[in-house]
Design a protein around this motif. Structure first.
Motif, short mmCIF file in Angstrom:
data_model
loop_
_atom_site.label_atom_id
_atom_site.label_comp_id
_atom_site.label_asym_id
_atom_site.label_seq_id
_atom_site.Cartn_x
_atom_site.Cartn_y
_atom_site.Cartn_z
N GLN A 90 0.84 -1.20 0.00
CA GLN A 90 0.00 0.00 0.00
C GLN A 90 0.87 1.26 0.00
O GLN A 90 0.58 2.22 -0.71
N PHE A 91 1.94 1.25 0.80
CA PHE A 91 2.86 2.39 0.81
C PHE A 91 3.51 2.56 -0.56
O PHE A 91 3.64 3.67 -1.07
N ASP A 92 3.94 1.45 -1.17
CA ASP A 92 4.58 1.50 -2.49
C ASP A 92 3.64 2.12 -3.52
O ASP A 92 4.06 2.95 -4.34
N LYS A 93 2.39 1.72 -3.49
CA LYS A 93 1.40 2.25 -4.43
C LYS A 93 1.22 3.75 -4.21
O LYS A 93 1.21 4.53 -5.17
N PHE A 94 1.11 4.16 -2.95
CA PHE A 94 0.96 5.58 -2.63
C PHE A 94 2.19 6.37 -3.08
O PHE A 94 2.08 7.42 -3.70
N LEU A 95 3.37 5.85 -2.78
CA LEU A 95 4.61 6.55 -3.13
C LEU A 95 4.77 6.67 -4.64
O LEU A 95 5.18 7.72 -5.14
N ALA A 96 4.45 5.61 -5.38
CA ALA A 96 4.54 5.66 -6.84
C ALA A 96 3.58 6.71 -7.39
O ALA A 96 3.93 7.48 -8.29
#
Length: 147
Positions: free
Chosen positions: A130-136
């Motif tokens: 979820q963090f990766d998706k938000f950061l991307a």
């Protein structure tokens, strides 16, 4: 008698809460240290905790893992965007939790703790995604962040 409440900057509050959340496990880990497993002052694991002389995550004790994780977080460049900074810091924090849980699975004996370690790994991986998706979505390359 009247009480006057002052408004707290949400970014300051978020960073204060994050700081407490990140430092509390370190304090707990220090209280739980077993004799002979202390990390050296430079952050490297003692020879009693090294496997075959290798200095990798597998050879570090829990306190060494926490120090390494905190070093990664404190050396991370902040963007000034509280949401992005939170996601980046928590991503590193969660990776550290996975490292510790994997050490428990490798070396732990108590069935309840190994069960918890498995649950922690699954939950943390889900949240990291979820963090990766938000950061991307916010222009932050996950590849640039240290694991």
């Amino acid at each position: 008698m009247k009480f006057q409440l002052k408004m707290i900057n949400p970014a300051s509050l978020a960073l204060a809460v994050l700081s407490v959340a990140l430092l509390q496990p370190l304090a707990f880990a220090q209280m739980q240290m077993k004799p002979g497993s202390e990390a050296m002052p430079d952050g490297k694991a003692s020879t009693s905790s090294m496997q075959g002389g290798a200095m990798d995550m597998k050879g570090m004790d829990m306190k060494g893992m926490m120090k390494d994780n905190n070093d990664k977080m404190s050396s991370m460049k902040m963007t000034g965007n509280t949401d992005v900074d939170f996601a980046m810091m928590m991503r590193i924090h969660h990776l550290g939790a996975i490292d510790m849980a994997q050490a428990e699975l490798r070396d732990g004996k108590d069935p309840q703790m190994t069960k918890m370690a498995k649950a922690i790994i699954a939950a943390q991986k889900k949240e990291i995604a979820q963090f990766d998706k938000f950061l991307a979505k916010n222009g932050q390359s996950v590849d640039k962040m240290s694991k």
